[in-house]
Scaffold this active site. Structure first.
Site, PDB file in Angstrom:
ATOM      1  N   ASP A  21       0.951  -1.525   0.656  1.00  0.00           N
ATOM      2  CA  ASP A  21       0.028   0.024   0.238  1.00  0.00           C
ATOM      3  C   ASP A  21       0.930   1.527   0.229  1.00  0.00           C
ATOM      4  OD1 ASP A  21      -2.332   1.333   0.149  1.00  0.00           O
ATOM      5  OD2 ASP A  21      -2.565   1.157   2.562  1.00  0.00           O
ATOM      6  N   CYS A  28     -25.599 -13.452  -5.483  1.00  0.00           N
ATOM      7  CA  CYS A  28     -26.188 -12.529  -4.707  1.00  0.00           C
ATOM      8  C   CYS A  28     -25.339 -10.339  -4.608  1.00  0.00           C
ATOM      9  CB  CYS A  28     -24.624 -12.364  -3.384  1.00  0.00           C
ATOM     10  SG  CYS A  28     -24.632 -11.906  -1.966  1.00  0.00           S
ATOM     11  N   CYS A  67     -23.598  -6.555  -0.430  1.00  0.00           N
ATOM     12  CA  CYS A  67     -23.184  -5.823  -0.325  1.00  0.00           C
ATOM     13  C   CYS A  67     -23.617  -4.635  -0.727  1.00  0.00           C
ATOM     14  CB  CYS A  67     -21.472  -6.248  -0.206  1.00  0.00           C
ATOM     15  SG  CYS A  67     -21.381  -6.646  -2.376  1.00  0.00           S
ATOM     16  N   CYS A  77     -24.708  -2.159   2.185  1.00  0.00           N
ATOM     17  CA  CYS A  77     -24.256  -0.335   2.297  1.00  0.00           C
ATOM     18  C   CYS A  77     -24.544   0.402   2.898  1.00  0.00           C
ATOM     19  CB  CYS A  77     -23.451  -0.071   0.807  1.00  0.00           C
ATOM     20  SG  CYS A  77     -22.130   1.248   1.366  1.00  0.00           S
ATOM     21  N   CYS A 105     -18.382   6.287  -0.015  1.00  0.00           N
ATOM     22  CA  CYS A 105     -17.356   5.330   1.383  1.00  0.00           C
ATOM     23  C   CYS A 105     -17.168   5.469   2.925  1.00  0.00           C
ATOM     24  CB  CYS A 105     -16.568   4.591   0.688  1.00  0.00           C
ATOM     25  SG  CYS A 105     -15.992   2.809   1.113  1.00  0.00           S
ATOM     26  N   CYS A 128     -14.543   1.353   7.115  1.00  0.00           N
ATOM     27  CA  CYS A 128     -16.200   0.277   7.855  1.00  0.00           C
ATOM     28  C   CYS A 128     -15.882  -0.833   7.069  1.00  0.00           C
ATOM     29  CB  CYS A 128     -17.052   1.049   6.924  1.00  0.00           C
ATOM     30  SG  CYS A 128     -18.426   0.720   6.627  1.00  0.00           S
ATOM     31  N   CYS A 133     -20.168  -3.700   3.866  1.00  0.00           N
ATOM     32  CA  CYS A 133     -19.651  -4.150   2.528  1.00  0.00           C
ATOM     33  C   CYS A 133     -19.451  -6.068   2.647  1.00  0.00           C
ATOM     34  CB  CYS A 133     -19.761  -3.375   1.627  1.00  0.00           C
ATOM     35  SG  CYS A 133     -17.472  -3.633   1.702  1.00  0.00           S
TER      36      CYS A 133
HETATM   37  C1  B12 Z   1      -7.756   3.993  -2.705  1.00  0.00           C
HETATM   38  C2  B12 Z   1      -8.387   2.828  -1.378  1.00  0.00           C
HETATM   39  C3  B12 Z   1      -9.413   2.992  -1.142  1.00  0.00           C
HETATM   40  C4  B12 Z   1      -9.965   3.903  -1.402  1.00  0.00           C
HETATM   41  C5  B12 Z   1     -11.127   3.319  -2.419  1.00  0.00           C
HETATM   42  C6  B12 Z   1     -11.542   1.916  -2.343  1.00  0.00           C
HETATM   43  C7  B12 Z   1     -11.882   1.574  -3.763  1.00  0.00           C
HETATM   44  N1  B12 Z   1     -12.899   0.573  -3.981  1.00  0.00           N
HETATM   45  O1  B12 Z   1     -11.317   1.360  -4.952  1.00  0.00           O
HETATM   46  C8  B12 Z   1     -10.959   4.119  -0.052  1.00  0.00           C
HETATM   47  C9  B12 Z   1     -10.647   5.121   1.117  1.00  0.00           C
HETATM   48  C10 B12 Z   1     -12.459   4.015   0.333  1.00  0.00           C
HETATM   49  C11 B12 Z   1     -10.911   2.241   0.553  1.00  0.00           C
HETATM   50  C12 B12 Z   1     -11.822   1.503   0.943  1.00  0.00           C
HETATM   51  C13 B12 Z   1     -11.172   0.774   2.146  1.00  0.00           C
HETATM   52  N2  B12 Z   1      -9.674  -0.227   1.840  1.00  0.00           N
HETATM   53 CO1  B12 Z   1      -8.658   0.675  -0.230  1.00  0.00          CO
HETATM   54  N3  B12 Z   1      -7.217   1.467  -1.201  1.00  0.00           N
HETATM   55  C14 B12 Z   1      -7.594   1.913  -1.694  1.00  0.00           C
HETATM   56  C15 B12 Z   1      -6.536   1.722  -2.636  1.00  0.00           C
HETATM   57  C16 B12 Z   1      -4.831   2.644  -1.787  1.00  0.00           C
HETATM   58  C17 B12 Z   1      -5.835   2.292  -3.621  1.00  0.00           C
HETATM   59  C18 B12 Z   1      -7.006   0.975  -4.427  1.00  0.00           C
HETATM   60  C19 B12 Z   1      -7.602   1.963  -5.430  1.00  0.00           C
HETATM   61  O2  B12 Z   1      -6.489   1.948  -6.733  1.00  0.00           O
HETATM   62  N4  B12 Z   1      -8.856   1.865  -6.054  1.00  0.00           N
HETATM   63  C20 B12 Z   1      -8.930   2.814  -7.156  1.00  0.00           C
HETATM   64  C21 B12 Z   1      -9.851   1.165  -7.960  1.00  0.00           C
HETATM   65  C22 B12 Z   1     -10.268   1.599  -9.394  1.00  0.00           C
HETATM   66  O3  B12 Z   1      -9.251   0.071  -8.153  1.00  0.00           O
HETATM   67  P1  B12 Z   1      -9.298  -1.474  -7.022  1.00  0.00           P
HETATM   68  O4  B12 Z   1     -10.623  -1.731  -6.840  1.00  0.00           O
HETATM   69  O5  B12 Z   1      -7.810  -1.415  -7.503  1.00  0.00           O
HETATM   70  O6  B12 Z   1      -9.545  -1.921  -8.571  1.00  0.00           O
HETATM   71  C23 B12 Z   1      -9.077  -2.827  -9.662  1.00  0.00           C
HETATM   72  C24 B12 Z   1      -9.323  -3.850  -9.972  1.00  0.00           C
HETATM   73  O7  B12 Z   1     -10.706  -4.411  -9.134  1.00  0.00           O
HETATM   74  C25 B12 Z   1      -9.181  -4.246 -11.392  1.00  0.00           C
HETATM   75  N5  B12 Z   1      -9.017  -6.209 -11.640  1.00  0.00           N
HETATM   76  C26 B12 Z   1     -10.694  -7.184 -10.330  1.00  0.00           C
HETATM   77  N6  B12 Z   1     -10.391  -8.204 -11.310  1.00  0.00           N
HETATM   78  C27 B12 Z   1      -9.297  -7.828 -11.823  1.00  0.00           C
HETATM   79  C28 B12 Z   1      -8.705  -8.836 -12.894  1.00  0.00           C
HETATM   80  C29 B12 Z   1      -8.540  -8.900 -13.765  1.00  0.00           C
HETATM   81  C30 B12 Z   1      -8.024  -9.410 -14.729  1.00  0.00           C
HETATM   82  C31 B12 Z   1      -7.331  -7.492 -14.120  1.00  0.00           C
HETATM   83  C32 B12 Z   1      -6.512  -7.318 -15.412  1.00  0.00           C
HETATM   84  C33 B12 Z   1      -7.875  -6.712 -13.481  1.00  0.00           C
HETATM   85  C34 B12 Z   1      -9.138  -6.661 -12.644  1.00  0.00           C
HETATM   86  O8  B12 Z   1     -10.726  -3.558 -11.802  1.00  0.00           O
HETATM   87  C35 B12 Z   1     -10.194  -2.758 -11.107  1.00  0.00           C
HETATM   88  C36 B12 Z   1      -9.571  -1.404 -12.023  1.00  0.00           C
HETATM   89  O9  B12 Z   1      -9.006  -1.343 -12.348  1.00  0.00           O
HETATM   90  C37 B12 Z   1      -5.369  -0.115  -2.305  1.00  0.00           C
HETATM   91  C38 B12 Z   1      -4.096  -0.185  -2.155  1.00  0.00           C
HETATM   92  C39 B12 Z   1      -3.168  -0.455  -3.531  1.00  0.00           C
HETATM   93  N7  B12 Z   1      -2.524   0.806  -3.787  1.00  0.00           N
HETATM   94  O10 B12 Z   1      -4.211  -0.821  -4.702  1.00  0.00           O
HETATM   95  C40 B12 Z   1      -6.150   0.574  -1.120  1.00  0.00           C
HETATM   96  C41 B12 Z   1      -6.920  -1.728  -0.770  1.00  0.00           C
HETATM   97  C42 B12 Z   1      -7.457  -1.790  -1.970  1.00  0.00           C
HETATM   98  N8  B12 Z   1      -7.310  -1.471   0.648  1.00  0.00           N
HETATM   99  C43 B12 Z   1      -7.716  -2.149   1.108  1.00  0.00           C
HETATM  100  C44 B12 Z   1      -8.406  -1.887   2.297  1.00  0.00           C
HETATM  101  C45 B12 Z   1      -8.655  -2.935   3.785  1.00  0.00           C
HETATM  102  C46 B12 Z   1     -10.027  -1.383   2.384  1.00  0.00           C
HETATM  103  C47 B12 Z   1     -11.481  -1.159   3.629  1.00  0.00           C
HETATM  104  C48 B12 Z   1     -11.614  -2.301   3.076  1.00  0.00           C
HETATM  105  C49 B12 Z   1     -10.785  -0.421   4.945  1.00  0.00           C
HETATM  106  C50 B12 Z   1     -11.502  -0.431   5.467  1.00  0.00           C
HETATM  107  N9  B12 Z   1     -12.102  -1.661   6.386  1.00  0.00           N
HETATM  108  O11 B12 Z   1     -11.908   0.243   6.045  1.00  0.00           O
HETATM  109  C51 B12 Z   1     -12.427  -0.642   2.765  1.00  0.00           C
HETATM  110  C52 B12 Z   1     -13.075  -1.514   1.513  1.00  0.00           C
HETATM  111  C53 B12 Z   1     -13.463  -0.132   0.713  1.00  0.00           C
HETATM  112  C54 B12 Z   1     -13.994  -1.217  -0.553  1.00  0.00           C
HETATM  113  N10 B12 Z   1     -15.517  -2.223  -0.574  1.00  0.00           N
HETATM  114  O12 B12 Z   1     -12.993  -1.061  -1.841  1.00  0.00           O
HETATM  115  C55 B12 Z   1      -6.949  -3.093   1.155  1.00  0.00           C
HETATM  116  C56 B12 Z   1      -7.690  -4.026   0.263  1.00  0.00           C
HETATM  117  C57 B12 Z   1      -7.599  -5.641  -0.043  1.00  0.00           C
HETATM  118  C58 B12 Z   1      -9.138  -6.722  -0.158  1.00  0.00           C
HETATM  119  N11 B12 Z   1      -8.969  -7.935   0.346  1.00  0.00           N
HETATM  120  O13 B12 Z   1      -8.921  -6.316  -1.300  1.00  0.00           O
HETATM  121  C59 B12 Z   1      -6.117  -2.686   0.081  1.00  0.00           C
HETATM  122  C60 B12 Z   1      -5.531  -4.000  -1.250  1.00  0.00           C
HETATM  123  C61 B12 Z   1      -4.634  -2.377   1.314  1.00  0.00           C
HETATM  124  C62 B12 Z   1      -3.919  -3.843   1.424  1.00  0.00           C
HETATM  125  N12 B12 Z   1      -2.885  -3.165   0.288  1.00  0.00           N
HETATM  126  O14 B12 Z   1      -4.175  -4.415   2.011  1.00  0.00           O
HETATM  127  N13 B12 Z   1      -9.546   1.539  -0.291  1.00  0.00           N
END
Ligand code: B12
Length: 324
Positions: A144, A205, A208, A212, A228, A255, A258
């Site tokens: 992270d 399902c 979530c 929320c 969120c 939180c 979800c």
């Molecule tokens: C910004 C961020 C947040 C933001 C935005 C959350 C969001 N959903 O984007 C906020 C502050 C709201 C947040 C909240 C939480 N976060 Co946060 N967050 C991050 C951070 C720093 C970046 C995420 C990001 O880039 N988001 C933008 C979206 C568009 O990107 P994404 O979620 O990665 O989605 C991509 C993938 O899902 C991808 N994808 C999915 N499946 C597949 C499959 C293939 C083949 C491919 C190619 C792509 C793909 O497609 C999406 C678009 O590209 C990451 C760490 C990191 N560097 O990644 C931690 C991270 C995602 N967070 C984490 C956690 C623990 C949380 C919370 C649970 C904390 C809490 N209990 O309060 C909540 C959960 C909220 C939720 N339902 O997502 C963990 C998640 C672990 C997990 N099991 O997924 C991470 C990974 C940190 C870590 N190192 O552990 N977070």
């Protein structure tokens, strides 16, 4: 993620020599990670983030709210070699967060700050790899802490799939895991064969989406951070709007709603009634915690991310709600 400094322009050292046995090295990395207690580990080869366009859509829609660092480092997320020159592969790991019941602090933030714990253990994996890898290999540990689309890389390394709540779900364990990576310029062999990143495993399902409290999950996997409660209590700076404050319902940090309703988290590990002592903070005490006391109490906790003023703000909202 914060404070990342891009290593561009240009690589500063030659890439690692090719290993004699990339398959064996990957197995060693995974085995060491699992021995250290990670619940899932896998190696993915490649550097380009396939989900970057989706990430860009998230930013362009403004769903990131005030998290300017995501915009600032957006380009760097396209490719692992913007973080480690000549990167060729990544070891991805998942660590289970402590079990226990619900509370006003999100589960991932209870106990030791996962950033430290995961980093420490990934450094041990690197030390083990160095013994077997050709001299001149480079590694970078990320938890992270760098512009890496961690969920995508975890899926591609075979750790699990991303559910409708946007969480990486590890089959058999659920989504209460945190992620980390070791990037390397070693040509490690991928450990996952066919990677299915679809959310079809959620079937019909909608638990979530429907539960929320702020309807922040706009569509499967699309989280509007501005609504969120994790964002509002941890990342948002400055005062709440009256509407935002009314959403909090006593939460002080993060939180888990979800995730708590997700059938993949239905095991006893997450539903047991007993809570860890750090599961709940006293709102009255937190509302008046000064900066020095905050640092002393949360200096080694993920709660530190909220900042002292942010935690006091959250606590004041909780106190106002109960009328204490
Ligand atoms: C910004 C961020 C947040 C933001 C935005 C959350 C969001 N959903 O984007 C906020 C502050 C709201 C947040 C909240 C939480 N976060 Co946060 N967050 C991050 C951070 C720093 C970046 C995420 C990001 O880039 N988001 C933008 C979206 C568009 O990107 P994404 O979620 O990665 O989605 C991509 C993938 O899902 C991808 N994808 C999915 N499946 C597949 C499959 C293939 C083949 C491919 C190619 C792509 C793909 O497609 C999406 C678009 O590209 C990451 C760490 C990191 N560097 O990644 C931690 C991270 C995602 N967070 C984490 C956690 C623990 C949380 C919370 C649970 C904390 C809490 N209990 O309060 C909540 C959960 C909220 C939720 N339902 O997502 C963990 C998640 C672990 C997990 N099991 O997924 C991470 C990974 C940190 C870590 N190192 O552990 N977070």
């Amino acid at each position: 993620m914060r404070g990342f400094r891009s290593r561009r322009p240009g690589p500063r050292f030659p890439p690692a020599p090719l290993p004699d046995d990339p398959v064996d090295l990957s197995r060693r990395a995974v085995r060491t990670a699992l021995d250290l207690g990670f619940v899932a580990a896998g190696v993915v080869a490649g550097t380009a983030a396939e989900g970057w366009a989706g990430f860009r859509t998230f930013l362009d829609g403004g769903l990131h709210g005030e998290m300017q660092y995501l915009e600032r480092d957006s380009e760097a997320r396209r490719s692992l070699d913007s973080i480690l020159p000549y990167a060729r592969a990544a070891l991805c790991v998942a660590r289970a967060v402590p079990p226990g019941g619900t509370g006003n602090v999100a589960r991932y933030a209870r106990g030791e700050d996962y950033h430290y714990a995961v980093r420490r253990d990934l450094k041990a994996v690197v030390a083990s790899l160095r013994k077997a890898a050709p001299a001149g290999a480079h590694f970078r540990v990320c938890v992270d802490t760098a512009p890496v689309l961690e969920r995508e890389w975890a899926v591609r390394a075979g750790l699990g799939f991303v559910g409708k709540n946007g969480m990486l779900i590890v089959p058999g364990l659920g989504s209460h895991v945190v992620l980390g990576e070791v990037l390397t310029d070693l040509a490690l062999a991928p450990t996952a064969t066919a990677v299915d990143g679809s959310w079809e495993k959620c079937g019909g399902c909608r638990a979530c989406l429907d539960s929320c409290p702020t309807s922040a999950i706009r569509a499967p996997r699309v989280v509007d951070a501005r609504r969120c409660l994790s964002y509002l209590t941890i990342e948002k700076r400055g005062p709440f709007t009256p509407g935002e404050e009314s959403w909090l319902e006593g939460r002080l940090f993060g939180c888990d709603d979800c995730q708590d309703v997700c059938p993949y988290n239905a095991g006893p590990r997450w539903s047991e009634a007993t809570s860890a002592p750090e599961a709940s903070l006293d709102p009255v005490g937190m509302a008046s915690l000064d900066d020095a006391a905050f640092e002393e109490r949360f200096g080694h906790s993920a709660v530190r991310r909220s900042t002292p003023e942010g935690l006091r703000r959250n606590a004041r909202a909780a106190v106002a709600r109960t009328g204490v």
